[in-house]
Scaffold this active site. Structure first.
Site, PDB file in Angstrom:
ATOM      1  N   TRP A 125      10.472   6.406  -3.610  1.00 30.36           N
ATOM      2  CA  TRP A 125      11.428   6.786  -2.566  1.00 30.36           C
ATOM      3  C   TRP A 125      12.797   6.932  -3.246  1.00 30.36           C
ATOM      4  O   TRP A 125      13.236   5.993  -3.931  1.00 30.36           O
ATOM      5  CB  TRP A 125      11.441   5.677  -1.518  1.00 30.36           C
ATOM      6  CG  TRP A 125      12.364   5.876  -0.366  1.00 30.36           C
ATOM      7  CD1 TRP A 125      12.483   6.993   0.414  1.00 30.36           C
ATOM      8  CD2 TRP A 125      13.284   4.908   0.168  1.00 30.36           C
ATOM      9  NE1 TRP A 125      13.418   6.774   1.394  1.00 30.36           N
ATOM     10  CE2 TRP A 125      13.921   5.515   1.272  1.00 30.36           C
ATOM     11  CE3 TRP A 125      13.627   3.595  -0.177  1.00 30.36           C
ATOM     12  CZ2 TRP A 125      14.881   4.842   2.032  1.00 30.36           C
ATOM     13  CZ3 TRP A 125      14.574   2.942   0.581  1.00 30.36           C
ATOM     14  CH2 TRP A 125      15.188   3.559   1.670  1.00 30.36           C
ATOM     15  N   ALA A 208       7.288  -1.229   4.105  1.00 30.98           N
ATOM     16  CA  ALA A 208       7.968  -0.401   5.110  1.00 30.98           C
ATOM     17  C   ALA A 208       6.998   0.299   6.056  1.00 30.98           C
ATOM     18  O   ALA A 208       7.430   0.954   6.997  1.00 30.98           O
ATOM     19  CB  ALA A 208       8.857   0.634   4.414  1.00 30.98           C
ATOM     20  N   LYS A 241       9.446   1.832  10.884  1.00 27.04           N
ATOM     21  CA  LYS A 241       8.290   2.686  11.126  1.00 27.04           C
ATOM     22  C   LYS A 241       7.256   1.969  11.994  1.00 27.04           C
ATOM     23  O   LYS A 241       6.752   2.533  12.951  1.00 27.04           O
ATOM     24  CB  LYS A 241       7.623   3.089   9.802  1.00 27.04           C
ATOM     25  CG  LYS A 241       8.576   3.472   8.694  1.00 27.04           C
ATOM     26  CD  LYS A 241       9.170   4.836   8.884  1.00 27.04           C
ATOM     27  CE  LYS A 241      10.479   5.080   8.207  1.00 27.04           C
ATOM     28  NZ  LYS A 241      10.751   4.834   6.861  1.00 27.04           N
TER      29      LYS A 241
END
Ligand SMILES: Cc1ncc(COP(=O)(O)O)c(C=O)c1O
Length: 390
Positions: A125, A208, A241
């Site tokens: 990321w 995440a 998320k």
């Protein structure tokens, strides 16, 4: 003062949103921005979140400050979800503004107490390197994924980590790797944990997407394997998320250690660093998560909805893999990968042409958000991708 500053470029992903919005074609497709979407292209508020918000609206009787470390009940419930039974270790958490806030505090802590170096698997990321660099860490890289073959570069990764200096930090994605979707097998998690323990590296585990890959428990299994193997770890959790509360900026950083005292000392440092940065975390998202996780009916409804989101993602993966299958021999990997993202072996020029000629938007890296697809789009998307991939 301001005239000494140079204007900064927009984050490429945020710039992509602008390009997509400016495109007036009715059949344009957004595979760029990293949020979950349903089959109508919406990012809905989850049912359990709405219900928890209603309850909070009625019952919340103060907007006074939360504690410096945040809401302890939220932290305990979240750690149960992520850490499970704790693997014989002790955890101390601090509530943060999102997973990004958690990574930032972790990075500050590593800069304060550690070697000042962190090993980052590539690709990753993009904000990882940005956050670590901003706290002055030196970022070393190790190979994680080979885009042309769609394989995890496990042997190269093990080799690189086996020579990492003792006491360095290493960033590990817990599940649903962003941007590749490539996951490790249980045997590989064991091997990775053994190398991290043997080299006395400090894992910073970024969780995440819990629940988006194979299941809530399954997605935490690798993380727990590592925690069981090492004396100290940092775990950065994002609720953005898994609870669909992106803009509420909800997350936590957990220091995990062999004694509660050691974990608490780490926490006291995290708290002082938060204090001089943003002082205290926002409350609303954490209050929503606390309400969901502590109310049996809401918790069950949250699990059900998360399961159906995952089923949709995995269904789309299978459909896309099948549609690409007769033109691209690596297509089955797309169905094997987990979470929202896959990283396609596309040239930058191809990505730009997909935008211009077909209204299909993705970053130039070739990362696609599977949730941005609708079933009805898959034949058209596959038809234009096949000649570029095959
Ligand atoms: C791998 C990874 N870690 C952390 C985050 C941080 O999420 P947030 O700060 O929105 O909670 C993201 C968000 O996209 C991510 O993909």
């Amino acid at each position: 003062m301001f005239d000494k500053l140079a204007s900064q470029p927009n984050d490429p992903l945020l710039a992509l949103i602008g390009l997509y919005n400016a495109d007036h074609r009715a059949d344009k497709i957004d595979l760029g921005v990293g949020v979950y979407r349903d089959d109508l292209g919406r990012t809905p508020v989850m049912r359990s979140v709405k219900a928890a918000e209603k309850e909070l609206l009625e019952k919340q009787d103060s907007k006074s400050y939360v504690a410096p470390e945040g809401d302890r009940v939220f932290l305990d419930l979240l750690w149960d979800l992520v850490g499970g039974k704790g693997q014989g270790k002790f955890a101390a958490g601090v509530q943060t503004p999102g997973g990004s806030g958690a990574l930032r505090l972790a990075s500050d802590l590593i800069a304060r107490a550690g070697s000042g170096r962190i090993h980052l698997g590539l690709p990753s990321w993009p904000n990882h390197a940005g956050i670590f660099g901003a706290t002055g860490l030196s970022v070393e890289t190790y190979p994680y994924f080979d885009v042309p073959t769609q394989d995890v570069r496990f042997a190269s990764m093990m080799k690189a980590l086996s020579s990492a200096p003792r006491g360095d930090a290493v960033l590990i994605h817990a599940s649903c790797h962003n941007p590749t979707g490539a996951t490790l097998t249980s045997a590989q998690w064991e091997e990775l944990a053994a190398v991290i323990a043997e080299r006395r590296l400090v894992p910073l585990i970024d969780s995440a997407y819990q629940g988006f890959g194979a299941g809530i428990e399954e997605d935490a299994a690798g993380l727990r394997t590592i925690i069981a193997a090492v004396p100290e770890a940092l775990v950065a959790v994002s609720c953005s998320k898994s609870f669909g509360i992106y803009r509420e900026r909800t997350g936590a950083i957990f220091a995990v250690a062999e004694t509660q005292d050691a974990a608490d000392i780490a926490r006291s440092n995290l708290v002082t660093m938060a204090r001089t940065s943003y002082s205290m975390p926002p409350d609303h998202g954490a209050a929503v998560v606390r309400t969901i996780l502590s109310t049996e009916s809401l918790r069950q409804d949250w699990i059900d909805e998360l399961n159906s989101m995952r089923d949709r993602l995995n269904g789309l993966r299978r459909e896309l893999a099948a549609a690409l299958g007769d033109g691209w021999q690596l297509a089955p990997q797309i169905a094997e990968q987990q979470g929202m993202f896959s990283l396609l072996p596309l040239k930058e020029a191809d990505v730009l042409a997909l935008r211009k000629e077909h209204g299909i938007y993705m970053p130039t890296s070739g990362r696609i958000n599977i949730a941005g697809l609708k079933s009805e789009d898959i034949p058209r998307v596959a038809a234009v991708l096949k000649p570029l991939l095959g």
